[in-house]
Scaffold this active site. Sequence first.
Site, PDB file in Angstrom:
ATOM      1  CB  ALA A  92      -0.910  -0.017   1.224  1.00  0.00           C
ATOM      2  CG  ASN A  93      -0.147   4.838  -1.640  1.00  0.00           C
ATOM      3  OD1 ASN A  93      -0.856   5.649  -1.058  1.00  0.00           O
ATOM      4  ND2 ASN A  93      -0.504   4.273  -2.782  1.00  0.00           N
ATOM      5  NE  ARG A  94       4.880   6.236   5.095  1.00  0.00           N
ATOM      6  CZ  ARG A  94       4.936   5.357   6.092  1.00  0.00           C
ATOM      7  NH1 ARG A  94       3.900   5.203   6.902  1.00  0.00           N
ATOM      8  NH2 ARG A  94       6.018   4.643   6.269  1.00  0.00           N
ATOM      9  CB  SER A  95      -2.823   8.090  -0.419  1.00  0.00           C
ATOM     10  OG  SER A  95      -4.031   8.790  -0.631  1.00  0.00           O
ATOM     11  CB  ALA A 117      -1.808   7.913  -3.854  1.00  0.00           C
TER      12      ALA A 117
END
Length: 219
Positions: A29-32, A95
């Site tokens: 995942a990412n931090r969006s 994102a």
Amino acid sequence: LAEGPLKGRHILVTSGPTHEPIDPVRYIANRSSGQQGTALAAALRDLGARVSFVTGPATTPPPPGVAVIRVESARDMLAAVEAALPADAAIFTAAVADWRVANAAGQKMKKQAGKPLPVLEFAENPDILATISRHAQRPGLVVGFAAETENVIEHAQAKRARKGCDWIVANDVSPATGIMGGAENAVHLITEDSVEDWPRLPKAEVARRLAQRIAKDLT
Ligand code: C5P
């Protein structure tokens, strides 16, 4: 639906991160947080638009009064966006993960003593913004976002042309700006033939101004 200049208009907004599975219980995942997309969807709703909000697993809850379509991966997000067409405008704040795991396992990967460690292989995800910008059902107005850390305007202008969208909302996310994860944003609105430098403003105010610009373009 609210009364306003966007009454009768259908606007699609993507938001949040995507999750790319490694196996049935693990993902990349990412931090969006989904803050910017959520604020924009609310601002468009307040101007009377019917909003389809296609969101990955974000920590910010979706706003009330919009049609929420929840997705996990980039490929799910593209399918949901295509299913939501036609739209008068589409705004891509998500994102989206650039890569997915090409060798994702169908069953939970097991840790086994003496066995080699797993090696993940990656495949490129579809570019949703670029795909919709060249789609047979392309909305009349397509807007992308660009987070840059240097040569913000030049990079964003090149991105606008490459992706085939109408506008790019560009910002400088260098750590010194405090913008990433912060409450304020300072953006440049890049069109085919103009660059507008907006003042540093709360993210909700950036969303309201952008919604007004979209309303002006559509009416
Ligand atoms: O290329 P880059 O990720 O910087 O482009 C950012 C813009 O493209 C954002 O509007 C983002 O939502 C969109 N995007 C997309 N699908 C991807 C990658 C980015 O829609 N796979």
